[in-house]
Design an enzyme around this catalytic site. Sequence first.
Site, PDB file in Angstrom:
ATOM      1  N   ASN A   9      -7.883   7.711  -0.205  1.00 37.86           N
ATOM      2  CA  ASN A   9      -6.978   7.012  -1.122  1.00 37.86           C
ATOM      3  C   ASN A   9      -7.846   6.353  -2.193  1.00 37.86           C
ATOM      4  O   ASN A   9      -8.480   5.337  -1.946  1.00 37.86           O
ATOM      5  CB  ASN A   9      -6.183   5.962  -0.329  1.00 37.86           C
ATOM      6  CG  ASN A   9      -5.322   5.083  -1.227  1.00 37.86           C
ATOM      7  OD1 ASN A   9      -5.140   5.383  -2.413  1.00 37.86           O
ATOM      8  ND2 ASN A   9      -4.785   4.008  -0.668  1.00 37.86           N
ATOM      9  N   TRP A  10      -7.860   6.973  -3.366  1.00 40.32           N
ATOM     10  CA  TRP A  10      -8.762   6.494  -4.429  1.00 40.32           C
ATOM     11  C   TRP A  10      -8.212   5.242  -5.120  1.00 40.32           C
ATOM     12  O   TRP A  10      -8.891   4.632  -5.929  1.00 40.32           O
ATOM     13  CB  TRP A  10      -8.979   7.595  -5.464  1.00 40.32           C
ATOM     14  CG  TRP A  10      -9.714   8.805  -4.941  1.00 40.32           C
ATOM     15  CD1 TRP A  10     -10.155   9.015  -3.648  1.00 40.32           C
ATOM     16  CD2 TRP A  10     -10.080   9.984  -5.667  1.00 40.32           C
ATOM     17  NE1 TRP A  10     -10.774  10.235  -3.554  1.00 40.32           N
ATOM     18  CE2 TRP A  10     -10.745  10.852  -4.776  1.00 40.32           C
ATOM     19  CE3 TRP A  10      -9.922  10.389  -7.000  1.00 40.32           C
ATOM     20  CZ2 TRP A  10     -11.243  12.106  -5.168  1.00 40.32           C
ATOM     21  CZ3 TRP A  10     -10.412  11.642  -7.398  1.00 40.32           C
ATOM     22  CH2 TRP A  10     -11.070  12.479  -6.491  1.00 40.32           C
ATOM     23  N   LYS A  11      -6.969   4.911  -4.842  1.00 45.50           N
ATOM     24  CA  LYS A  11      -6.305   3.745  -5.456  1.00 45.50           C
ATOM     25  C   LYS A  11      -6.443   3.787  -6.988  1.00 45.50           C
ATOM     26  O   LYS A  11      -6.448   4.866  -7.562  1.00 45.50           O
ATOM     27  CB  LYS A  11      -6.868   2.447  -4.866  1.00 45.50           C
ATOM     28  CG  LYS A  11      -6.835   2.461  -3.334  1.00 45.50           C
ATOM     29  CD  LYS A  11      -7.038   1.106  -2.742  1.00 45.50           C
ATOM     30  CE  LYS A  11      -7.160   1.224  -1.227  1.00 45.50           C
ATOM     31  NZ  LYS A  11      -7.212  -0.043  -0.555  1.00 45.50           N
ATOM     32  N   HIS A  93       2.210   2.117   1.572  1.00 42.26           N
ATOM     33  CA  HIS A  93       0.892   1.480   1.695  1.00 42.26           C
ATOM     34  C   HIS A  93       1.067  -0.037   1.636  1.00 42.26           C
ATOM     35  O   HIS A  93       1.926  -0.539   0.897  1.00 42.26           O
ATOM     36  CB  HIS A  93      -0.032   1.956   0.564  1.00 42.26           C
ATOM     37  CG  HIS A  93      -1.452   1.535   0.779  1.00 42.26           C
ATOM     38  ND1 HIS A  93      -1.895   0.282   0.455  1.00 42.26           N
ATOM     39  CD2 HIS A  93      -2.508   2.183   1.313  1.00 42.26           C
ATOM     40  CE1 HIS A  93      -3.181   0.179   0.781  1.00 42.26           C
ATOM     41  NE2 HIS A  93      -3.583   1.312   1.306  1.00 42.26           N
ATOM     42  N   GLU A  95      -0.488  -2.272   0.148  1.00 38.71           N
ATOM     43  CA  GLU A  95      -0.588  -2.865  -1.198  1.00 38.71           C
ATOM     44  C   GLU A  95       0.732  -2.710  -1.950  1.00 38.71           C
ATOM     45  O   GLU A  95       1.111  -3.573  -2.734  1.00 38.71           O
ATOM     46  CB  GLU A  95      -1.769  -2.220  -1.954  1.00 38.71           C
ATOM     47  CG  GLU A  95      -3.098  -2.739  -1.420  1.00 38.71           C
ATOM     48  CD  GLU A  95      -4.265  -1.784  -1.534  1.00 38.71           C
ATOM     49  OE1 GLU A  95      -4.191  -0.811  -2.309  1.00 38.71           O
ATOM     50  OE2 GLU A  95      -5.266  -2.018  -0.826  1.00 38.71           O
ATOM     51  N   GLU A 165      -2.448   1.192   9.582  1.00 41.62           N
ATOM     52  CA  GLU A 165      -3.398   0.449   8.767  1.00 41.62           C
ATOM     53  C   GLU A 165      -3.164  -1.052   8.952  1.00 41.62           C
ATOM     54  O   GLU A 165      -2.286  -1.622   8.286  1.00 41.62           O
ATOM     55  CB  GLU A 165      -3.212   0.800   7.288  1.00 41.62           C
ATOM     56  CG  GLU A 165      -3.441   2.260   6.973  1.00 41.62           C
ATOM     57  CD  GLU A 165      -3.946   2.451   5.553  1.00 41.62           C
ATOM     58  OE1 GLU A 165      -5.049   2.982   5.408  1.00 41.62           O
ATOM     59  OE2 GLU A 165      -3.275   2.034   4.606  1.00 41.62           O
ATOM     60  N   GLY A 171      -9.838  -2.940   3.104  1.00 36.16           N
ATOM     61  CA  GLY A 171     -10.710  -3.423   2.033  1.00 36.16           C
ATOM     62  C   GLY A 171     -11.443  -4.709   2.370  1.00 36.16           C
ATOM     63  O   GLY A 171     -12.014  -5.352   1.485  1.00 36.16           O
ATOM     64  N   SER A 210     -11.064  -0.101   6.449  1.00 34.96           N
ATOM     65  CA  SER A 210     -12.527  -0.254   6.467  1.00 34.96           C
ATOM     66  C   SER A 210     -13.230   0.794   7.325  1.00 34.96           C
ATOM     67  O   SER A 210     -14.271   0.513   7.921  1.00 34.96           O
ATOM     68  CB  SER A 210     -12.912  -1.669   6.915  1.00 34.96           C
ATOM     69  OG  SER A 210     -12.425  -2.618   5.981  1.00 34.96           O
TER      70      SER A 210
END
Length: 247
Positions: A9-11, A93, A95, A165, A171, A210
């Site tokens: 996931n490159w965000k 997700h 976020e 997650e 992160g 992570s």
Amino acid sequence: MRSCLIAGNWKMNGSLQSAIELIEGIRQGDRGQAQLAVCPPAVYLMKIGGMLSDSDIALGAQNVCDQEAGAYTGEVSAGMLRECGCRYVIVGHSERRSLYGESDQLVAARFAMAIAAGLTPILCVGETLQEREQEITEKVVARQLDAVLESSAIGDFAKAVIAYEPVWAIGTGKVATPEQAQAVHAFIRGKLAEADDGIAQQLQILYGGSMNPSNAAELLAQTDIDGGLIGGASLKAQDFLAIAQSI
Ligand code: PEP
């Protein structure tokens, strides 16, 4: 036997140039036996999809609109993602849930839209640190899954992937222990098995939070962990490939 999926996931990181360099690095490297997927920012999907057209590395998006088409400024439809060559799309997700207020119901609608368009949703679930400390991890994950089960059939999970997650591990450099992760993965599989054991046993459940080249092997060795959803470490081809090789 479930295969192992390592998805990056490159965000909202990098530039067009760095995305091209990253995918070239991943393509050229040794990935072992893992099935790989990358989820670049939406505006780079077409370009990266083109670069992957002769590769077995799958393309994924980071979100999908819950509506088919129309006046939904800023959203991207499932059909558009298909046109870019996407096979996967991340939904729910943390976020998106915490920063953009996506409710369980909206996530469920995005999941349904992905399935209807023939995309494979990677449904993210997981608890916050506070929820873990309150010992309600299973309750939270069950609520997130139930919202999807209320609007989609259990059969749709045969065409989906789940990513567990823990929000406190995303992160932060704080990774769940293999035992903590395995326990929640087993809970998820068990919960879906109540609806359909065959589907639950086939379902890929990824761990995310992570994961890096030094902790991946132990996590991926757990019975119910079938791969990883990788954020930070997916931005360096060498690290992403090292995770894939550690299976
Ligand atoms: C993620 O955002 O899905 C994720 C797992 O991030 P990180 O690997 O950076 O914790």
